[in-house]
Scaffold this motif. Structure first.
Motif, PDB file in Angstrom:
ATOM      1  N   ARG A 175       0.858  -1.195   0.000  1.00 61.04           N
ATOM      2  CA  ARG A 175       0.000   0.000   0.000  1.00 61.04           C
ATOM      3  C   ARG A 175       0.889   1.238   0.000  1.00 61.04           C
ATOM      4  O   ARG A 175       1.901   1.286   0.701  1.00 61.04           O
ATOM      5  CB  ARG A 175      -0.874   0.015   1.245  1.00 61.04           C
ATOM      6  CG  ARG A 175      -1.883  -1.120   1.263  1.00 61.04           C
ATOM      7  CD  ARG A 175      -2.432  -1.305   2.650  1.00 61.04           C
ATOM      8  NE  ARG A 175      -3.428  -0.306   2.965  1.00 61.04           N
ATOM      9  CZ  ARG A 175      -3.874  -0.069   4.203  1.00 61.04           C
ATOM     10  NH1 ARG A 175      -3.390  -0.738   5.224  1.00 61.04           N
ATOM     11  NH2 ARG A 175      -4.791   0.839   4.414  1.00 61.04           N
ATOM     12  N   ALA A 185      -1.864   9.638 -10.178  1.00 62.84           N
ATOM     13  CA  ALA A 185      -2.044   8.471  -9.304  1.00 62.84           C
ATOM     14  C   ALA A 185      -2.825   7.377 -10.028  1.00 62.84           C
ATOM     15  O   ALA A 185      -2.451   6.201  -9.997  1.00 62.84           O
ATOM     16  CB  ALA A 185      -2.768   8.881  -8.025  1.00 62.84           C
ATOM     17  N   ARG A 186      -3.888   7.780 -10.715  1.00 62.44           N
ATOM     18  CA  ARG A 186      -4.692   6.766 -11.415  1.00 62.44           C
ATOM     19  C   ARG A 186      -3.915   6.164 -12.586  1.00 62.44           C
ATOM     20  O   ARG A 186      -4.014   4.964 -12.855  1.00 62.44           O
ATOM     21  CB  ARG A 186      -6.013   7.384 -11.883  1.00 62.44           C
ATOM     22  CG  ARG A 186      -6.970   7.589 -10.704  1.00 62.44           C
ATOM     23  CD  ARG A 186      -8.215   8.379 -11.082  1.00 62.44           C
ATOM     24  NE  ARG A 186      -8.937   7.813 -12.195  1.00 62.44           N
ATOM     25  CZ  ARG A 186      -9.895   8.473 -12.869  1.00 62.44           C
ATOM     26  NH1 ARG A 186     -10.223   9.702 -12.509  1.00 62.44           N
ATOM     27  NH2 ARG A 186     -10.518   7.903 -13.870  1.00 62.44           N
ATOM     28  N   ALA A 189      -1.479   3.786 -10.981  1.00 63.24           N
ATOM     29  CA  ALA A 189      -2.212   2.600 -10.516  1.00 63.24           C
ATOM     30  C   ALA A 189      -2.495   1.676 -11.702  1.00 63.24           C
ATOM     31  O   ALA A 189      -2.323   0.455 -11.609  1.00 63.24           O
ATOM     32  CB  ALA A 189      -3.514   3.021  -9.830  1.00 63.24           C
ATOM     33  N   LYS A 194      -2.175  -1.618  -9.532  1.00 62.10           N
ATOM     34  CA  LYS A 194      -2.673  -1.418  -8.167  1.00 62.10           C
ATOM     35  C   LYS A 194      -4.067  -0.814  -8.195  1.00 62.10           C
ATOM     36  O   LYS A 194      -4.422  -0.111  -9.130  1.00 62.10           O
ATOM     37  CB  LYS A 194      -1.725  -0.498  -7.396  1.00 62.10           C
ATOM     38  CG  LYS A 194      -0.367  -1.111  -7.146  1.00 62.10           C
ATOM     39  CD  LYS A 194       0.468  -0.214  -6.264  1.00 62.10           C
ATOM     40  CE  LYS A 194       1.916  -0.672  -6.203  1.00 62.10           C
ATOM     41  NZ  LYS A 194       2.112  -2.015  -5.643  1.00 62.10           N
ATOM     42  N   ILE A 196      -6.924   1.753  -6.426  1.00 60.12           N
ATOM     43  CA  ILE A 196      -6.752   3.086  -5.843  1.00 60.12           C
ATOM     44  C   ILE A 196      -8.046   3.577  -5.214  1.00 60.12           C
ATOM     45  O   ILE A 196      -9.128   3.301  -5.743  1.00 60.12           O
ATOM     46  CB  ILE A 196      -6.230   4.073  -6.920  1.00 60.12           C
ATOM     47  CG1 ILE A 196      -5.934   5.427  -6.303  1.00 60.12           C
ATOM     48  CG2 ILE A 196      -7.188   4.222  -8.089  1.00 60.12           C
ATOM     49  CD1 ILE A 196      -5.039   6.283  -7.166  1.00 60.12           C
ATOM     50  N   MET A 214      -3.234   1.855  -3.443  1.00 56.86           N
ATOM     51  CA  MET A 214      -2.787   3.248  -3.526  1.00 56.86           C
ATOM     52  C   MET A 214      -3.851   4.163  -2.943  1.00 56.86           C
ATOM     53  O   MET A 214      -5.037   3.990  -3.207  1.00 56.86           O
ATOM     54  CB  MET A 214      -2.516   3.652  -4.979  1.00 56.86           C
ATOM     55  CG  MET A 214      -1.189   3.125  -5.486  1.00 56.86           C
ATOM     56  SD  MET A 214      -0.896   3.594  -7.204  1.00 56.86           S
ATOM     57  CE  MET A 214      -0.529   5.326  -7.070  1.00 56.86           C
ATOM     58  N   GLY A 216      -4.967   8.015  -2.868  1.00 63.18           N
ATOM     59  CA  GLY A 216      -4.689   9.219  -3.652  1.00 63.18           C
ATOM     60  C   GLY A 216      -5.271  10.477  -3.039  1.00 63.18           C
ATOM     61  O   GLY A 216      -5.863  10.466  -1.962  1.00 63.18           O
TER      62      GLY A 216
END
Ligand code: 13P
Ligand code: SF4
Length: 357
Positions: A175, A185-186, A189, A194, A196, A214, A216
């Motif tokens: 994590r 972030a997306r 991911a 991963k 999110i 993740m 965010g």
């Protein structure tokens, strides 16, 4: 990348050099006027033992005349760490100049405009990060370099658009807290496989239910959030052979619809090493001019004239004033600087390139 024009101090020589690069892109009267300023800046730069770092988003006449080094955020951080000059003039935005100061505290760091901010850096505070750390104890915090020093000081490691995937993969944890750009972030991911969540938007789950990796935040770049999949459809309809490049601060839908995604330098290199009939960049619009100036054989389409208002603050006039008046000095309090430095140096040690670079 080193630009030799940055050593030219004669105005007529500068005008000739700029005309050769930008004669088809920038009006002649503007090139003439700016060549005078650029030659004066280069002379003063030598007299003051200064180095000028220029981000890839600088306007074309500045980009091609005064920076000793140009590049993306990561490349410029590396150059800032290595310089032996007394003064670093950062032609970019404040978070970048702060990073230069963090890495080279004994140098005087100047930014030509006090108003060169960033919507991502403004989207999160150090207190926000402390709250997230309390909510997710022990989870490593990755912050994008597009943050201010006090936010970096609260994190374990920084990343840029060119190494975000590598940084996340380097952490021995299933994590991570990844701040503050929602879209980056997306995109990370998606690339790392991963899941999110966004605690500021979704209700907190109990630990037993947690299935994400993740965490965010809701920051966005005010430039890159403007591009849409509809823009891409429209341009492909008119130019079916166009190759589209998107910065990873664009939405994941835009990145998926593009042909390539990478940092500003990764996009430049992609255009340089490929041979497409034409290219379209979904990023700050000066970059297409900067690439066209360096690669006259490439056709660069322009979707819009979206400029980053913060990068746009940096002008040749203000850069001259910065060197004349030693303004605006960028300082970071020593306690914050030391903690932020650990996060930035950890990132630099990891390496410069991401999967797609
Ligand atoms: P790069 O690190 O890709 O140069 O991006 C910096 C930035 O601010 C993009 O908007
Ligand atoms: Fe910040 Fe976006 Fe401007 Fe880059 S383009 S400096 S992320 S506001």
């Amino acid at each position: 990348m080193t630009i030799q024009i940055s050593n030219i101090t004669d105005p007529d020589e500068m005008y000739a050099a700029l005309k050769a690069k930008l004669g088809n892109i920038v009006p002649d009267v503007e090139l003439f006027y700016k060549s005078r300023l650029a030659a004066r800046i280069n002379r003063l730069k030598q007299e003051r033992n200064a180095v000028i770092l220029g981000h890839n988003y600088m306007e074309p006449a500045l980009f091609h005349s005064i920076p000793d080094f140009v590049g993306d955020s990561l490349e410029l951080s590396r150059k800032a760490a290595q310089t032996d000059k007394d003064i670093i003039v950062f032609c970019g935005v404040r978070f970048m100049a702060e990073t230069a100061k963090i890495l080279n505290p004994s140098k005087t760091v100047l930014i030509p405009s006090a108003r060169a901010g960033c919507s991502l850096a403004a989207s999160i505070t150090a207190e926000d990060v402390r709250r997230l750390k309390a909510q997710y104890p022990g989870v490593p915090v990755v912050t994008y370099v597009n943050t201010y020093a006090d936010v970096k000081a609260e994190s374990d490691i920084c990343c840029t658009s060119s190494n975000a995937v590598m940084v996340v993969n380097s952490l021995d944890s299933d994590r991570v807290i990844f701040l503050p750009d929602e879209y980056l972030a997306r995109n990370v991911a998606n690339e790392t496989g991963k899941r999110i969540i966004f605690p500021t938007r979704q209700p907190r789950q109990s630990d037993a239910q947690i299935e994400f990796e993740m965490i965010g935040w809701h920051g966005r770049c005010e430039v890159h959030e403007k591009f849409t999949v509809e823009d891409i459809r429209a341009i492909r309809k008119d130019f079916p052979d166009v190759v589209i490049l998107a910065h990873p601060e664009c939405s994941p839908e835009v990145v998926a619809a593009a042909d390539f995604s990478g940092s500003t330098t990764a996009m430049m290199k992609y255009v340089e090493r490929t041979q497409a009939p034409r290219y379209l960049l979904l990023t700050e619009c000066s970059m297409a001019d900067n690439i066209a100036g360096a690669n006259p054989d490439k056709e660069m389409l322009r979707l819009c004239s979206v400029r980053c208002p913060h990068m746009n603050e940096i002008t040749l006039e203000d850069t001259l004033l910065a060197l004349q008046k030693t303004q605006y000095v960028v300082d970071v309090p020593p306690d914050i600087r030391e903690r932020a430095r650990r996060a930035v140096e950890r990132m630099i040690a990891i390496g410069p390139v991401g999967k797609k670079d």
